[in-house]
Design a protein around this motif. Structure first.
Motif, mmCIF file in Angstrom:
data_model
loop_
_atom_site.group_PDB
_atom_site.id
_atom_site.type_symbol
_atom_site.label_atom_id
_atom_site.label_comp_id
_atom_site.label_asym_id
_atom_site.label_seq_id
_atom_site.Cartn_x
_atom_site.Cartn_y
_atom_site.Cartn_z
ATOM 1 N N SER A 390 0.826 -1.173 -0.001
ATOM 2 C CA SER A 390 -0.247 -0.031 -0.032
ATOM 3 C C SER A 390 0.932 1.267 -0.039
ATOM 4 N N GLY A 391 1.999 1.252 0.378
ATOM 5 C CA GLY A 391 2.919 2.324 0.439
ATOM 6 C C GLY A 391 2.413 3.026 1.554
ATOM 7 N N LYS A 392 1.813 2.723 2.540
ATOM 8 C CA LYS A 392 1.227 3.229 4.109
ATOM 9 C C LYS A 392 1.746 2.420 5.089
ATOM 10 N N LEU A 393 1.816 3.055 6.228
ATOM 11 C CA LEU A 393 2.313 2.035 7.410
ATOM 12 C C LEU A 393 1.287 2.609 8.618
ATOM 13 N N SER A 394 0.681 1.633 9.135
ATOM 14 C CA SER A 394 -0.439 2.236 9.828
ATOM 15 C C SER A 394 0.226 2.530 11.228
ATOM 16 N N LEU A 395 0.120 3.572 12.081
ATOM 17 C CA LEU A 395 0.583 3.824 13.310
ATOM 18 C C LEU A 395 -0.483 3.615 14.491
ATOM 19 N N VAL A 396 -1.532 3.196 14.027
ATOM 20 C CA VAL A 396 -2.447 3.068 15.027
ATOM 21 C C VAL A 396 -3.116 1.492 15.104
ATOM 22 N N ALA A 397 -2.425 0.679 14.438
ATOM 23 C CA ALA A 397 -2.891 -0.705 14.283
ATOM 24 C C ALA A 397 -2.879 -1.361 15.671
ATOM 25 N N ILE A 458 1.236 6.804 7.731
ATOM 26 C CA ILE A 458 2.057 7.574 7.132
ATOM 27 C C ILE A 458 2.585 6.764 5.658
ATOM 28 N N GLU A 459 2.925 7.591 4.849
ATOM 29 C CA GLU A 459 3.384 7.408 3.553
ATOM 30 C C GLU A 459 4.816 6.642 3.855
ATOM 31 N N VAL A 460 5.260 5.464 3.023
ATOM 32 C CA VAL A 460 6.421 4.901 3.185
ATOM 33 C C VAL A 460 6.558 4.430 1.853
ATOM 34 N N PRO A 461 8.163 3.893 1.550
ATOM 35 C CA PRO A 461 8.344 3.540 -0.095
ATOM 36 C C PRO A 461 7.503 2.199 -0.165
ATOM 37 N N GLY A 462 6.923 2.099 -1.001
ATOM 38 C CA GLY A 462 6.181 0.870 -1.638
ATOM 39 C C GLY A 462 6.985 -0.192 -2.507
ATOM 40 N N GLY A 463 6.214 -1.100 -2.798
ATOM 41 C CA GLY A 463 6.791 -2.362 -3.715
ATOM 42 C C GLY A 463 7.760 -3.091 -2.968
ATOM 43 N N ALA A 464 8.665 -3.895 -3.796
ATOM 44 C CA ALA A 464 9.453 -4.897 -2.952
ATOM 45 C C ALA A 464 10.400 -4.341 -2.200
ATOM 46 N N ALA A 465 11.229 -3.011 -2.748
ATOM 47 C CA ALA A 465 12.368 -2.320 -2.071
ATOM 48 C C ALA A 465 11.822 -1.840 -0.776
ATOM 49 N N GLY A 466 10.567 -1.044 -0.970
ATOM 50 C CA GLY A 466 10.129 -0.685 0.521
ATOM 51 C C GLY A 466 9.876 -1.558 1.508
ATOM 52 N N ALA A 467 9.364 -3.006 0.920
ATOM 53 C CA ALA A 467 9.020 -3.905 1.690
ATOM 54 C C ALA A 467 10.320 -4.732 2.552
ATOM 55 N N LEU A 468 11.215 -4.813 1.676
ATOM 56 C CA LEU A 468 12.424 -5.467 2.109
ATOM 57 C C LEU A 468 13.399 -4.487 2.898
ATOM 58 N N GLY A 469 13.284 -3.123 2.726
ATOM 59 C CA GLY A 469 13.834 -2.067 3.618
ATOM 60 C C GLY A 469 13.268 -2.190 4.967
ATOM 61 N N LEU A 470 11.944 -2.091 4.863
ATOM 62 C CA LEU A 470 11.154 -2.034 6.234
ATOM 63 C C LEU A 470 11.343 -3.216 6.915
ATOM 64 N N ALA A 471 11.439 -4.418 6.297
ATOM 65 C CA ALA A 471 11.906 -5.736 6.822
ATOM 66 C C ALA A 471 13.319 -5.773 7.690
ATOM 67 N N ALA A 472 14.041 -5.085 7.054
ATOM 68 C CA ALA A 472 15.523 -4.921 7.558
ATOM 69 C C ALA A 472 15.679 -4.214 8.686
ATOM 70 N N VAL A 473 14.726 -3.269 8.702
ATOM 71 C CA VAL A 473 14.748 -2.302 9.855
ATOM 72 C C VAL A 473 14.085 -2.929 11.102
ATOM 73 N N VAL A 474 13.201 -3.852 11.060
ATOM 74 C CA VAL A 474 12.326 -4.644 11.777
ATOM 75 C C VAL A 474 13.487 -5.632 12.453
#
Length: 776
Positions: A390-397, A458-474
């Motif tokens: 989605s290119g978005k990250l929920s902060l209230v989930a 909030i808006e975050v980078p979408g697509g595979a690159a965004g998913a992998l980047g956020l996964a690395a952060v996690v």
């Protein structure tokens, strides 16, 4: 029983590497084709031989060998499947075809971007035959709703359509577009017919008993029937991280099986009897919720989650989860729902018990610890996938899931009981539906309120690159958090966000602005303007492109009664959100202008109004409407609409927009719809009095606004209703510069959000949502 189980024990991870390897191999084969995965298979075999020769006697070699052979086997099987799909004759066929299909899931209604367009459904089928040829394979059918809506899984149909390459890489053979209803061949299995009857009974009883929103969510939560859910509820759930509650998930099956186990154990049944009854309940629920791939996936994940959360035997839970991955169908390897289920269940097995144990060591009660740890762990590991999509990250989930956790279980169990009771004794079934009503209402309200919080996503980078980047952060956060100093820093940041950032983002002092007379709602690239009639009452001019945005604006203004909805013209960005105004509010009438084009859009407006019992009325130049504190005069179009017709259909509609003058507590407000140069010229030529204190700038501030027209209005305040980052170049820099040169204060929804105009000591005052204080 506790989710914590026995966190000190060593987990059985022997199947973890083979499961991950098999999943990767299958996904690679589905996404890239047979050749690359054939190479992977041969490479894995070669590596396995090398391990046997050089390290065969070492203990770790057995695990490595098992992993390599698993990868090789799955890669080879996927390569064969991918090659068979690529060589299917349907992939290379053009023209009309006669096909025989078997539905594998319920037809899913697609929303149209153009209001009034014919409804369409997406149907997933297994191919049985193409004319005289006997073929197999999965196909997707895009069809008109007529004749396809309501078909059951397992139904054999014959149809005629045109084949095209599939739009996704998921081993689908082809996409089929058809224009006519299907010819039914036989009937679905008796179990499917019974399940369909039960689902329909629950849906009808819920809608008639609980109303449109709550009643539509109950069958979605219980049996996965989302056919009656409004787009607003779906959007709210998506933003709030509650999408898993709008359809069947592993949680539903876990709750049903857990309730069965508690009942049979309370009755004194032994382990074997309990297991048998739980298995019967699982099989019955799968049939009721339809054995589509998503439901089967939920059944497997629900069983694993039950094993981990109810029995606390995590040593069996992780191997069971890995086993579920190993038996996956190839298409599920790239199924987003499957990935989310596996990740969430893995979080419940691996992370949540440790977090619960850590919280309990710090004095947190067991129940509270589980309520905190379970949604936090599930959201943390699934966030990268959701963000990539989605290119978005929920902060209230986490907050939203924490708030709904106490009611999900009762709502699900009561809903299942109602489904079974309705055909046996309808009064009891309706009573159970009514008892589930408050819980489901709470789910709707939590989703809505959380989604409306500023900064909810909030808006975050979408697509595979965004998913992998956020996964690395996690992963980095999880690893670093093992250090006590880092945990303290993370806790300090979380507390700071909770104490400072959240209140400043979620509390909007002075909103609604005291004494507001007109508000331009932030509905994206579209128009929606609200004129106040006093507390909780208003007139709405245009409704934006989709329901959720305008409904949220009206909710924030506490508007519960709408005397009139005026649709200046029938473009989608002005009428698409009509349902968001009609639903849950008292509406007097819906008014349209003299140009009834496009006809399909008018039909949709008429149908939606009729569904809510709201009359459709006409407005034309010269009409006046009066309420206490508001007078609405229709100024244009001043010429017959046929005189404005040109070669561009969009311009035809724009230059037939209703132009309104509203007399309010802040003076005159000129509402111009999308009127462009031709209609502006007509108004000037007809010497219409256009003077106003507030101007709703025509057509989202496009370049088609004549300077003479803007000068004749002479507004002190200009409102531009426009979407952020739109592709049309709105608002035009020249128009903004011209207004600024005249000393006009400009409010823009793309940068300011909702914009209100209220009376002040020196004239109209602009209040942007989030301003630190209301006007004086």
């Amino acid at each position: 029983m506790s989710v914590a189980g026995e966190p000190a024990r060593v987990l059985d991870v022997r199947l973890l590497a083979p499961a991950l390897g098999a999943w990767t191999a299958v996904a690679l084969g589905v996404l890239t084709g047979a050749d690359s995965v054939f190479v992977l298979s041969l490479s894995a075999v070669a590596a396995a031989v090398l391990v046997c020769v050089r390290h065969g006697r070492e203990r770790w070699a057995t695990a490595v060998l098992a992993t390599l052979l698993t990868i090789a086997g799955f890669a080879a099987a996927t390569a064969l499947h991918a090659r068979s799909t690529a060589n299917n004759p349907l992939r290379h066929t053009s023209g009309s075809l006669t096909l025989e299909l078997v539905l594998t899931d319920d037809p899913r209604t697609l929303s149209s971007a153009l209001p009034g367009a014919p409804a369409q459904v997406l149907v997933r089928d297994d191919l049985v035959a193409d004319g005289a040829r006997r073929l197999t394979g999965a196909v997707v059918v895009l069809a008109p709703a007529r004749g396809w809506t309501g078909l059951l899984p397992g139904q054999h149909v014959r149809t005629r359509g045109k084949a095209a390459p599939p739009s996704r890489r998921d081993l689908t053979v082809a996409s089929i577009r058809v224009r006519d209803p299907p010819t039914l061949v036989g009937r679905p299995a008796a179990a499917q017919r019974a399940a369909g009857s039960l689902r329909t009974g629950l849906r009808d009883a819920a809608l008639s008993t609980l109303g449109p929103e709550t009643g539509a969510l109950l069958p979605g939560l219980v049996v996965g029937d989302t056919s009656a859910l409004s787009q607003r509820v779906l959007d709210d759930a998506k933003t709030a991280g509650l999408t898993h509650l709008t359809a069947v998930s592993g949680m539903n099956i876990t709750l049903v099986m857990g309730a069965v186990l508690l009942l049979v154990r309370a009755a004194g049944a032994g382990p074997r009897t309990s297991a048998a009854l739980a298995a019967m309940a699982l099989a019955g629920f799968v049939v009721l919720a339809r054995p589509s791939p998503s439901v089967l996936r939920a059944a497997v994940m629900g069983t694993v989650a039950l094993l981990a959360l109810v029995t606390g035997r995590r040593r069996q839970a992780l191997p069971a989860l890995c086993g579920a991955v190993l038996v996956l169908r190839p298409a599920l390897a790239v199924d987003v729902g499957f990935a989310l289920s596996v990740l969430a269940t893995g979080a419940l097995v691996l992370l949540a018990p440790r977090w619960v144990a850590a919280l309990r060591r710090r004095g947190v009660p067991a129940g509270v610890a589980e309520l905190l740890a379970v949604p936090a762990a599930a959201h943390l590991v699934t966030a990268p996938v959701i963000a990539g999509l989605s290119g978005k990250l929920s902060l209230v989930a986490v907050l939203a899931n924490l708030l709904v956790a106490p009611v999900v279980g009762p709502a699900t169990v009561l809903g299942v009981a109602a489904t079974v009771a309705l055909p046996v004794w309808a009064p009891l079934g309706r009573l159970l539906v009514r008892l589930a009503g408050p819980e489901v209402w709470w789910l709707v309200q939590v989703g809505r309120r959380c989604a409306e919080l500023p900064g909810a996503a909030i808006e975050v980078p979408g697509g595979a690159a965004g998913a992998l980047g956020l996964a690395a952060v996690v992963v980095a956060v999880l690893v670093a958090a093992r250090n006590p100093a880092v945990r303290g820093l993370v806790l300090a940041v979380v507390l700071g966000v909770s104490v400072v950032w959240v209140p400043t983002r979620t509390v909007t002092p002075g909103w609604p602005a005291t004494g507001w007379a007109v508000v331009a709602c932030d509905v994206g690239q579209g128009d929606a303007v609200v004129l106040s009639l006093g507390p909780h009452r208003a007139v709405v001019v245009d409704t934006g492109p989709e329901p959720a945005a305008v409904a949220g604006c009206l909710d924030r203004l506490h508007v519960t009664e709408v005397a009139l909805v005026v649709l200046t013209h029938l473009h989608a960005d002005h009428v698409g959100g009509l349902e968001g105004v009609l639903q849950g509010r008292s509406v007097g009438a819906v008014a349209v202008g003299p140009l009834r084009l496009p006809g399909a859009a008018l039909s949709r407006v008429r149908a939606r109004s009729a569904a809510h019992g709201v009359p459709l009325v006409d407005l034309a130049a010269g009409a006046s409407l009066v309420w206490p504190g508001l007078r609405l005069d229709v100024l244009g179009p001043v010429r017959p609409v046929t005189a404005t017709l040109g070669s561009d259909p969009g311009t035809v509609l724009n230059d037939a927009s209703l132009v309104l003058s509203a007399r309010t507590t802040v003076g005159r407000v000129l509402l111009t719809g999308d009127a462009e140069l031709a209609e502006q010229g007509d108004l000037l030529a007809a010497r219409v009095d256009l003077r106003a204190d507030v101007l709703k700038v025509p057509h989202h501030g496009s370049r088609f606004s004549a300077p003479a027209f803007l000068d004749s209005v002479g507004a002190r305040v200009a409102l531009v209703s426009v979407g952020q980052g739109n592709a049309y170049g709105h608002p035009n820099a020249g128009v903004l510069e011209h207004l600024a040169a005249r000393g006009t204060t400009v409010g823009r929804t793309d940068t300011d959000g909702d914009v209100a105009v209220a009376p002040g000591p020196g004239g109209p005052v602009v209040v942007r949502r989030g301003d630190p204080r209301p006007p004086p």
